[in-house]
Design a protein around this motif. Structure first.
Motif, PDB file in Angstrom:
ATOM      1  N   PHE A  30      11.354  13.351   5.500  1.00 59.47           N
ATOM      2  CA  PHE A  30      12.061  13.746   3.781  1.00 59.47           C
ATOM      3  C   PHE A  30      13.110  12.216   3.305  1.00 59.47           C
ATOM      4  O   PHE A  30      12.952  11.643   2.401  1.00 59.47           O
ATOM      5  CB  PHE A  30      12.779  15.135   4.044  1.00 59.47           C
ATOM      6  N   LEU A  31      13.265  11.627   4.853  1.00 59.06           N
ATOM      7  CA  LEU A  31      14.928  10.859   3.827  1.00 59.06           C
ATOM      8  C   LEU A  31      13.977   9.812   4.182  1.00 59.06           C
ATOM      9  O   LEU A  31      14.256   8.589   2.766  1.00 59.06           O
ATOM     10  CB  LEU A  31      15.764  10.179   5.237  1.00 59.06           C
ATOM     11  N   TYR A  32      12.996   9.077   4.397  1.00 64.39           N
ATOM     12  CA  TYR A  32      12.170   8.125   3.814  1.00 64.39           C
ATOM     13  C   TYR A  32      11.283   7.887   2.954  1.00 64.39           C
ATOM     14  O   TYR A  32      11.272   7.556   1.996  1.00 64.39           O
ATOM     15  CB  TYR A  32      11.023   7.960   5.881  1.00 64.39           C
ATOM     16  N   ALA A  33      10.366   9.286   2.605  1.00 63.91           N
ATOM     17  CA  ALA A  33       9.649   9.480   1.503  1.00 63.91           C
ATOM     18  C   ALA A  33      11.305   9.838  -0.133  1.00 63.91           C
ATOM     19  O   ALA A  33      10.677   8.283  -1.079  1.00 63.91           O
ATOM     20  CB  ALA A  33       9.058  11.120   1.033  1.00 63.91           C
ATOM     21  N   SER A  34      12.224   9.742   0.551  1.00 68.47           N
ATOM     22  CA  SER A  34      13.782   9.914  -1.187  1.00 68.47           C
ATOM     23  C   SER A  34      13.973   8.266  -1.063  1.00 68.47           C
ATOM     24  O   SER A  34      14.382   8.317  -2.024  1.00 68.47           O
ATOM     25  CB  SER A  34      14.496  10.941  -0.403  1.00 68.47           C
ATOM     26  N   VAL A  35      14.306   7.647  -0.346  1.00 73.14           N
ATOM     27  CA  VAL A  35      14.417   6.583  -0.254  1.00 73.14           C
ATOM     28  C   VAL A  35      13.445   6.094  -0.723  1.00 73.14           C
ATOM     29  O   VAL A  35      13.478   4.852  -1.717  1.00 73.14           O
ATOM     30  CB  VAL A  35      14.522   5.584   1.223  1.00 73.14           C
ATOM     31  N   GLN A  36      11.897   5.369  -0.652  1.00 73.45           N
ATOM     32  CA  GLN A  36      11.206   4.856  -0.993  1.00 73.45           C
ATOM     33  C   GLN A  36      11.447   4.927  -2.714  1.00 73.45           C
ATOM     34  O   GLN A  36      10.520   4.592  -3.413  1.00 73.45           O
ATOM     35  CB  GLN A  36       9.653   5.702  -0.351  1.00 73.45           C
ATOM     36  N   LEU A  42      13.624   2.556  -8.934  1.00 73.44           N
ATOM     37  CA  LEU A  42      14.452   1.693  -8.850  1.00 73.44           C
ATOM     38  C   LEU A  42      14.263   0.539  -9.928  1.00 73.44           C
ATOM     39  O   LEU A  42      14.814  -0.351 -11.274  1.00 73.44           O
ATOM     40  CB  LEU A  42      16.167   1.627  -8.287  1.00 73.44           C
ATOM     41  N   SER A  43      12.994   0.161  -8.882  1.00 77.03           N
ATOM     42  CA  SER A  43      12.281  -0.876  -9.198  1.00 77.03           C
ATOM     43  C   SER A  43      11.492  -0.490 -10.741  1.00 77.03           C
ATOM     44  O   SER A  43      11.851  -1.656 -11.399  1.00 77.03           O
ATOM     45  CB  SER A  43      11.343  -1.706  -8.676  1.00 77.03           C
TER      46      SER A  43
END
Length: 195
Positions: A30-36, A42-43
């Motif tokens: 979940f954290l990995y998907a959220s950060v990505q 943002l990009s």
């Protein structure tokens, strides 16, 4: 097959350990998907903003268009600034800057520069020529026209400004769907602002 049986026995032998392991892996994913997702968003937002070359200038500490007034004689000064390609004076009149379900925004633009200001506008009813001919003519966004039941030739009033619908427009930009473009001198006279 023996390996699968061994794995199932270990999973059921210590249920708390198995549950915590599964929760840890799920939280990590979940954290990995959220950060990505945040990085990608943002990009995209940064790239979109970098491609936009429009700068809207308000008076210092005035963020509501009805209270922010820059004199038109600033045009020549702004045009001489390095990197400035074009300056188009626009006056915005809004029925309120607070929360309202029926916000009406007039954008006063010199008619000869409207297509330069927003080349994506398409007149779907009425005509652009009628807008140019009529000093009180307005090109209204499709959603705005539908919401108010307006069609070319109709008159309406908002913010103390009375206009005649010269055309209904459609645009790629959602903000243009809920706006009324009018002649800048007309809006200045009608709202008694910017003279």
């Amino acid at each position: 097959m023996k390996l699968v049986i061994l794995a199932l026995k270990n999973l059921t032998r210590n249920r708390l350990r198995s549950l915590l392991t599964i929760l840890g892996v799920a939280a990590g994913m979940f954290l990995y998907a959220s950060v990505q997702t945040m990085q990608h968003s943002l990009s995209r937002a940064t790239e979109t903003s970098a491609a936009d070359t429009t700068l809207v200038v308000y008076r210092e500490n005035r963020f509501c268009p009805s209270t922010s007034r820059l004199p038109e004689h600033y045009l020549s000064t702004i045009e001489r600034m390095p990197g400035v390609r074009q300056v188009i004076p626009i006056q915005i009149a809004v029925n309120n800057c607070g929360a309202s379900l029926d916000v009406i925004t007039f954008r006063g633009v010199p008619p000869e520069t409207l297509k330069k200001y927003n080349p994506n506008i398409k007149v779907i009813a009425g005509s652009y020529d009628e807008f140019v001919k009529r000093s009180d003519g307005a090109l209204v966004g499709q959603h705005f026209a539908n919401r108010r039941g307006l069609s070319p030739g109709d008159k309406f009033e908002a913010v103390g400004v009375n206009v005649t619908v010269a055309g209904i427009i459609s645009s790629d930009s959602p903000q243009d769907e809920n706006v009324a473009y009018v002649h800048l001198p007309f809006l200045q006279q009608a709202s008694r602002v910017g003279l």
